[in-house]
Design a protein around this motif. Structure first.
Motif, mmCIF file in Angstrom:
data_model
loop_
_atom_site.group_PDB
_atom_site.id
_atom_site.type_symbol
_atom_site.label_atom_id
_atom_site.label_comp_id
_atom_site.label_asym_id
_atom_site.label_seq_id
_atom_site.Cartn_x
_atom_site.Cartn_y
_atom_site.Cartn_z
ATOM 1 N N ARG A 152 29.138 -18.862 -36.631
ATOM 2 C CA ARG A 152 30.325 -19.267 -37.599
ATOM 3 C C ARG A 152 31.016 -20.060 -38.308
ATOM 4 O O ARG A 152 30.910 -20.769 -38.114
ATOM 5 C CB ARG A 152 31.312 -18.158 -36.849
ATOM 6 C CG ARG A 152 31.317 -16.687 -36.136
ATOM 7 C CD ARG A 152 31.348 -16.124 -34.722
ATOM 8 N NE ARG A 152 31.286 -17.716 -34.043
ATOM 9 C CZ ARG A 152 31.577 -17.349 -32.895
ATOM 10 N NH1 ARG A 152 32.427 -16.520 -32.047
ATOM 11 N NH2 ARG A 152 31.477 -18.866 -31.838
ATOM 12 N N CYS A 153 31.036 -20.001 -39.971
ATOM 13 C CA CYS A 153 31.320 -21.251 -41.054
ATOM 14 C C CYS A 153 32.457 -20.913 -41.651
ATOM 15 O O CYS A 153 32.915 -19.528 -41.663
ATOM 16 C CB CYS A 153 30.233 -20.308 -41.528
ATOM 17 S SG CYS A 153 28.255 -20.764 -40.731
ATOM 18 N N LEU A 154 33.212 -22.162 -41.115
ATOM 19 C CA LEU A 154 33.998 -22.285 -41.873
ATOM 20 C C LEU A 154 34.287 -23.794 -43.005
ATOM 21 O O LEU A 154 33.459 -23.877 -42.847
ATOM 22 C CB LEU A 154 35.563 -23.160 -41.211
ATOM 23 C CG LEU A 154 36.992 -23.706 -41.916
ATOM 24 C CD1 LEU A 154 37.727 -22.023 -42.476
ATOM 25 C CD2 LEU A 154 37.772 -24.247 -40.978
ATOM 26 N N VAL A 155 34.160 -23.095 -44.681
ATOM 27 C CA VAL A 155 34.550 -23.484 -46.132
ATOM 28 C C VAL A 155 36.180 -24.162 -46.203
ATOM 29 O O VAL A 155 36.791 -23.748 -46.680
ATOM 30 C CB VAL A 155 33.332 -22.824 -46.764
ATOM 31 C CG1 VAL A 155 32.996 -24.373 -48.123
ATOM 32 C CG2 VAL A 155 32.052 -21.955 -46.065
ATOM 33 N N THR A 156 35.424 -25.525 -46.146
ATOM 34 C CA THR A 156 36.710 -26.503 -47.096
ATOM 35 C C THR A 156 36.367 -26.095 -48.665
ATOM 36 O O THR A 156 35.095 -26.671 -48.232
ATOM 37 C CB THR A 156 37.868 -27.407 -46.213
ATOM 38 O OG1 THR A 156 36.266 -28.422 -46.233
ATOM 39 C CG2 THR A 156 38.239 -26.987 -44.707
ATOM 40 N N GLY A 157 36.809 -26.475 -48.967
ATOM 41 C CA GLY A 157 37.200 -27.181 -50.187
ATOM 42 C C GLY A 157 36.158 -25.671 -51.592
ATOM 43 O O GLY A 157 35.133 -25.832 -51.925
ATOM 44 N N PRO A 164 28.891 -15.273 -40.781
ATOM 45 C CA PRO A 164 30.144 -14.774 -41.041
ATOM 46 C C PRO A 164 30.760 -16.125 -41.478
ATOM 47 O O PRO A 164 30.724 -17.238 -40.792
ATOM 48 C CB PRO A 164 30.502 -14.363 -39.926
ATOM 49 C CG PRO A 164 29.500 -13.861 -38.718
ATOM 50 C CD PRO A 164 28.312 -15.181 -39.261
ATOM 51 N N THR A 165 32.245 -16.004 -42.635
ATOM 52 C CA THR A 165 32.360 -17.036 -43.744
ATOM 53 C C THR A 165 33.534 -16.438 -44.079
ATOM 54 O O THR A 165 34.276 -15.637 -44.062
ATOM 55 C CB THR A 165 31.535 -16.897 -44.869
ATOM 56 O OG1 THR A 165 29.633 -17.603 -44.424
ATOM 57 C CG2 THR A 165 31.770 -18.902 -45.289
ATOM 58 N N ARG A 166 34.593 -17.970 -43.211
ATOM 59 C CA ARG A 166 36.036 -17.663 -43.332
ATOM 60 C C ARG A 166 35.946 -19.237 -44.345
ATOM 61 O O ARG A 166 35.444 -19.971 -44.160
ATOM 62 C CB ARG A 166 36.430 -18.706 -42.040
ATOM 63 C CG ARG A 166 37.335 -18.158 -42.732
ATOM 64 C CD ARG A 166 38.282 -19.005 -40.990
ATOM 65 N NE ARG A 166 38.476 -17.870 -39.623
ATOM 66 C CZ ARG A 166 38.639 -17.993 -38.844
ATOM 67 N NH1 ARG A 166 38.555 -19.028 -38.393
ATOM 68 N NH2 ARG A 166 37.337 -16.614 -37.761
#
Length: 501
Positions: free
Chosen positions: A12-17, A36-38
């Protein structure tokens, strides 16, 4: 991959930028790979109409606001830190330090398994530019956060729309003979954007958390001079002559680059600073963690060829210009003339035309860039040069796609603030003006081959200078805005007539 145990295939990934150059390409690829990407963005509307918006979870937040990070980090396995303050204010280092500390605390509290940070290649020891020094400090903060952090340190990224590539491209295209500082003989190790994305994607599948800094680079070590000469060969240009002048200071080089290329001074400055020291992958620990792409790393020559092909096909996914320019107005359009009690100047014009609404919209959405602004091109060019002289972005950012626009996208010295395809296009000014300005188009269907075009320019002045500016340009409005309205309508009518015949 490194270590033992089952491969982590659905992190489960969180991408900033995610509205930036790298993040805007990584997020859809993570989702496509089954993660699953946020994505965490300050302005969710910027991603409202990107093709992958429905494939990710878009949340609103700001790295400078810890309260917004807790929910964003909840249930996340891998957090990608892809935010840099290129072109930001003088105190950017303090802001980056604060953001890194906030993210570190939120990730630790939420139990994030792995942080992945994209930093910059730099020589060990020695004097670093302020931006490289700040990037190195951010990496150190994240690695000391208590959450394992893999810092991928990359040099010059070559891809359609990357700031580094655009600087090489425009300098080489426009100057058959160049005078350059002595740092053009420094060695760099460029890396293709596809290879950067390969390492970032693979980092989500590491079997065990990793806490280290690893250099990444392409297979070629070149001088900056060589990168321009190779570019000229691939682009089919005549051989470029490069004259090295020791007296050309970094300050002059920054000004020259911001004048000749589309990059504003705030972005040209850190790029010039970064090439004043050699950027070579000096350690190869990445090879023990992540295997190279199938077929090997992309050569510089091939990376240039691929980038030019994408530009020629109008297939540039993201661009350096997607990022908001620091200091540009970010407030929404005033909704009525009495907004906040401030003075609001408006130039409103409308015209009914014998054209299908779809044809009229096509002309509206294709405005700017190589297509021009449909009126008094000399006036637009002069305004662009004045803006460049004042340190603004000018007209040279152009547009990413000749036909379609997206929310948050740069368009010459405007920014697409809102688009409702087929009906409304609102642009927010990012040129240097003493106030805030917008340009809005609305298309209304009147019949099968009949439509109305409303065109509105809005200006909220700042102080007496703003009021003086509005009245100084008022005489030109009759030429510029009336001509724009007429020419957009006429082009749509010609298109409609051509289809009918």
């Amino acid at each position: 991959m490194s270590a033992t145990g089952p491969e982590n295939t659905s992190a489960r990934c969180l991408v900033t930028g995610a509205t930036g150059y790298i993040g805007g390409r990584l997020a859809p690829r993570l989702a496509a790979a089954g993660h699953p990407t946020r994505v965490l963005v300050r302005t969710p509307d910027k991603l409202r109409d990107v093709p992958w918006a429905d494939d990710v979870d878009i949340v609103k937040g700001d790295l400078s606001d810890p309260a917004t990070l807790e929910d964003a980090c909840r249930d996340i396995d891998v957090l990608y830190y892809l935010v840099h303050s290129m072109g930001s204010a003088a105190k950017f280092a303090d802001a980056e330090r604060e953001s890194a500390l906030n993210v570190a605390a939120a990730a630790r509290k939420a139990g994030v398994r792995q942080i992945v940070y994209l930093g910059g290649l730099h020589p060990p020891g020695g004097t670093l530019s302020p931006h490289l020094k700040s990037r190195a400090e951010v990496g150190r903060i994240l690695r000391e956060s208590g959450v394992p952090c893999l810092t991928l340190q990359a040099g010059t990224v070559i891809g359609s729309g990357s700031a580094s590539f655009e600087m090489i491209r425009h300098l080489t295209n426009r100057l058959p003979v160049m005078t350059t500082p002595k740092w053009v003989h420094n060695k760099i190790q460029p890396i293709a954007i596809r290879d950067v994305l390969h390492y970032l994607l693979a980092a989500a599948q590491l079997r065990e958390p990793v806490n280290q800094a690893s250099d990444i680079g392409g297979p070629d070590v070149l001088t900056y001079e060589s990168t321009m000469k190779v570019y000229a060969e691939v682009a089919g240009l005549r051989k470029r002559r490069i004259l090295v002048l020791p007296v050309l200071t970094p300050r002059l080089a920054k000004g020259w680059i911001s004048l000749v290329t589309p990059l504003p001074h705030g972005l040209a400055a850190p790029l010039v600073e970064s090439v004043q020291c050699e950027a070579i992958a000096r350690e190869h620990s990445i090879e023990d963690l992540i295997a190279p792409p199938e077929g090997g790393l992309t050569t510089y020559r091939e990376a240039v060829r691929l980038a030019l092909k994408r530009i020629e096909n109008g297939d540039t996914e993201t661009s350096w210009s997607n990022a908001t320019i620091h200091g540009a107005p970010s407030d929404a359009l005033p909704s009525d003339p009495d907004w906040s009690g401030e003075t609001v100047y408006t130039d409103f014009r409308a015209r009914d035309c014998d054209a299908d609404p779809a044809d009229l919209w096509d002309v509206v959405e294709s405005i700017g860039g190589e297509n021009g602004w449909y009126s008094f091109p000399l006036a637009w060019s002069v305004r662009g040069w004045i803006d460049r002289w004042a340190g603004g972005v000018g007209l040279r950012r152009g547009r990413r796609d000749p036909r379609r626009l997206h929310t948050g996208e740069a368009l010459d010295f405007w920014r697409v603030e809102y688009i409702e395809r087929g009906r409304v296009l609102r642009l927010r000014a990012e040129m240097k003006v003493p106030g805030r300005a917008w340009l809005e188009f609305r298309v209304t269907r009147l019949g099968p081959h009949r439509a109305r075009l409303d065109q509105r320019a809005i200006f909220v002045p700042r102080g007496l200078a703003g009021r003086a500016y509005w009245y100084s340009v008022l005489p030109f409005h009759g030429l510029v805005f009336s001509g724009m309205l007429a020419n957009v309508s006429n082009k749509a009518e010609r298109a409609d007539l051509a289809v009918a015949s």
